[in-house]
Design an enzyme around this catalytic site. Structure first.
Site, PDB file in Angstrom:
ATOM      1  N   LYS A 191       0.838  -1.197   0.000  1.00 24.45           N
ATOM      2  CA  LYS A 191       0.000   0.000   0.000  1.00 24.45           C
ATOM      3  C   LYS A 191       0.873   1.248   0.000  1.00 24.45           C
ATOM      4  O   LYS A 191       1.870   1.314   0.733  1.00 24.45           O
ATOM      5  CB  LYS A 191      -0.920  -0.015   1.223  1.00 24.45           C
ATOM      6  CG  LYS A 191      -1.885   1.166   1.311  1.00 24.45           C
ATOM      7  CD  LYS A 191      -2.794   1.021   2.534  1.00 24.45           C
ATOM      8  CE  LYS A 191      -3.774   2.162   2.664  1.00 24.45           C
ATOM      9  NZ  LYS A 191      -4.692   1.998   3.818  1.00 24.45           N
ATOM     10  N   SER A 250      -9.418   2.145   2.879  1.00 24.40           N
ATOM     11  CA  SER A 250      -8.544   2.865   1.982  1.00 24.40           C
ATOM     12  C   SER A 250      -7.525   1.984   1.263  1.00 24.40           C
ATOM     13  O   SER A 250      -6.861   2.434   0.334  1.00 24.40           O
ATOM     14  CB  SER A 250      -7.785   3.936   2.786  1.00 24.40           C
ATOM     15  OG  SER A 250      -6.986   3.330   3.797  1.00 24.40           O
ATOM     16  N   SER A 301     -10.152  -0.095   7.001  1.00 29.21           N
ATOM     17  CA  SER A 301      -9.437  -0.043   5.716  1.00 29.21           C
ATOM     18  C   SER A 301      -8.814  -1.347   5.269  1.00 29.21           C
ATOM     19  O   SER A 301      -8.325  -1.446   4.142  1.00 29.21           O
ATOM     20  CB  SER A 301      -8.356   1.043   5.770  1.00 29.21           C
ATOM     21  OG  SER A 301      -8.930   2.308   5.956  1.00 29.21           O
TER      22      SER A 301
END
Length: 405
Positions: free
Chosen positions: A49, A118, A142
């Site tokens: 990420k 996210s 997330s």
């Protein structure tokens, strides 16, 4: 087996035009070989990420306000995976500063629906078969929410057990590094590397049925018919395999914990992003992120400290209340991935576990009538990470149901 670098890069380049899971992919010829050829993850490719550093690649946190200069070194978690033989092949899309403004990623199960956030790119990359392992982070929901929407295994460990050096931290007392995988077995392999000294707890699952708490969480939100059926089917299957099910009454606590999470997240986010707000790049922040900063700056330090005292008190009470439970079964999300990509969906059913810092796991169990994935969230007490994953590996096949409605 997990996808190797050559396979993963080939699949990613071929499939990412539609999914848009990657911010950037490494050049295979320039990739440094992993230091361990016989490690637990030898040869496995993984995604990272874009709030976590990978040496030689920029970390931009989904924001044009961040510089494009490459990171000088790996984050600690990336270094651990490298030491076990895995190779990072690129950075995956994140919502802006791991908050709510989505990036370009589409849900591989249906591009007209959100992949969640996210950690959207990491979940989507695994769901699309580009990699079998990708790192993400969770502040509210997330990890678990995009795992649910994309139909993959998502694991958020106990808070603080995976070192955050090299991560762009949003909320200091909430942010937790976790991972997405294609299977529970792969998640256990990642856990053996990133949580190596907690494995003894996995031995607790042998030779007995689990003690399970069911938290439908009806007091805080509704779930879709497909999500409800997934939860009901999971509980029924566990009962058929001897599980002892209890239904604790925690409705009032849930509402209080959600309020504390909101106060904590906004207060910490605002202070974490204050340097960006005061920089020349402040105008590049999205309205949603700017609004969250403004709300957080309106929370006084006294209010913040008071909420943390309440948090600590409830955390102690919940550890005692669930002290004889092996794991909790609760919704992962309000339902299937919502249509549209302007929102990442609701994290309502994940925030309590982020606030308490308990390990949480999404298990995909089937699909709704529209073909979108559904599943359930299993949660355990702190430092029971390996036991939770061991229960899941043993019982996940029993709670699957290909068609939910």
């Amino acid at each position: 087996m997990m996808l190797n670098v050559h396979e993963a890069l080939g699949r990613s380049r071929a499939g990412d035009t539609q999914v848009q899971a990657w911010v950037c992919l490494a050049d295979e010829a320039g990739l440094a070989p992993a230091p361990a050829e016989q490690g637990a993850l030898a040869g496995a490719a993984f995604g990272v990420k874009d709030v976590i550093d990978v040496a030689g690649l920029p970390t931009r946190s989904g924001s044009a306000a961040e510089p494009q200069a490459p990171a000088a070194r790996d984050a600690s978690c990336v270094a651990q995976l490298r030491a076990a033989g895995a190779v990072p092949i690129g950075k995956t899309v994140t919502a802006e500063y791991a908050y709510v403004t989505p990036g370009p990623t589409r849900n591989p199960r249906n591009p007209a629906h959100t992949p969640g956030g996210s950690s959207s790119g990491s979940a989507a990359a695994v769901a699309a078969g580009m990699v079998d392992l990708a790192l993400g982070t969770q502040t509210g929901g997330s990890m678990i929410r995009p795992a649910a929407f994309c139909g993959v295994v998502g694991f958020k460990p106990t808070f603080g057990r995976v070192h955050r050096q090299g991560m762009h931290v949003l909320c200091d007392s909430l942010d937790t590094i976790g991972w997405f995988t294609s299977t529970v077995e792969q998640s256990r392999r990642a856990a053996s590397v990133l949580l190596p000294d907690l494995e003894a707890s996995a031995g607790q699952v042998a030779g007995r049925a689990p003690r399970v708490a069911l938290l439908p969480c009806d007091a805080i939100g509704d779930v879709s018919p497909a999500a409800r059926l997934a939860l009901d089917h999971c509980v029924q299957s566990l009962r058929e395999h001897g599980a002892h099910i209890v239904l604790p009454d925690v409705d009032a606590d849930l509402r209080t914990l959600l309020h504390i999470h909101a106060q904590t997240m906004h207060a910490e986010l605002a202070r974490g992003l204050l340097p960006v707000l005061q920089s020349p790049q402040a105008g590049l922040l999205s309205p949603a992120t700017r609004g969250a900063i403004d709300r957080g700056l309106g929370i006084s330090y006294t209010e913040y400290v008071s909420s943390q005292h309440a948090r600590e008190s409830l955390s102690r009470a919940w550890r005692e209340r669930f002290g004889d439970v092996d794991f909790i079964v609760t919704p992962s999300a309000p339902g299937e991935a919502p249509e549209g990509v302007q929102s990442t969906g609701s994290s309502l059913f994940n925030r309590v576990w982020s606030l308490l810092g308990w390990p949480a796991l999404h298990l995909p169990t089937g699909c709704a009538g529209n073909g979108l994935p559904v599943g359930v969230q299993w949660v355990a007490r702190p430092d029971q990470d390996h036991a939770l994953l061991a229960w899941a590996q043993r019982l996940h096949p029993e709670i699957r149901r290909p068609a939910i409605v």
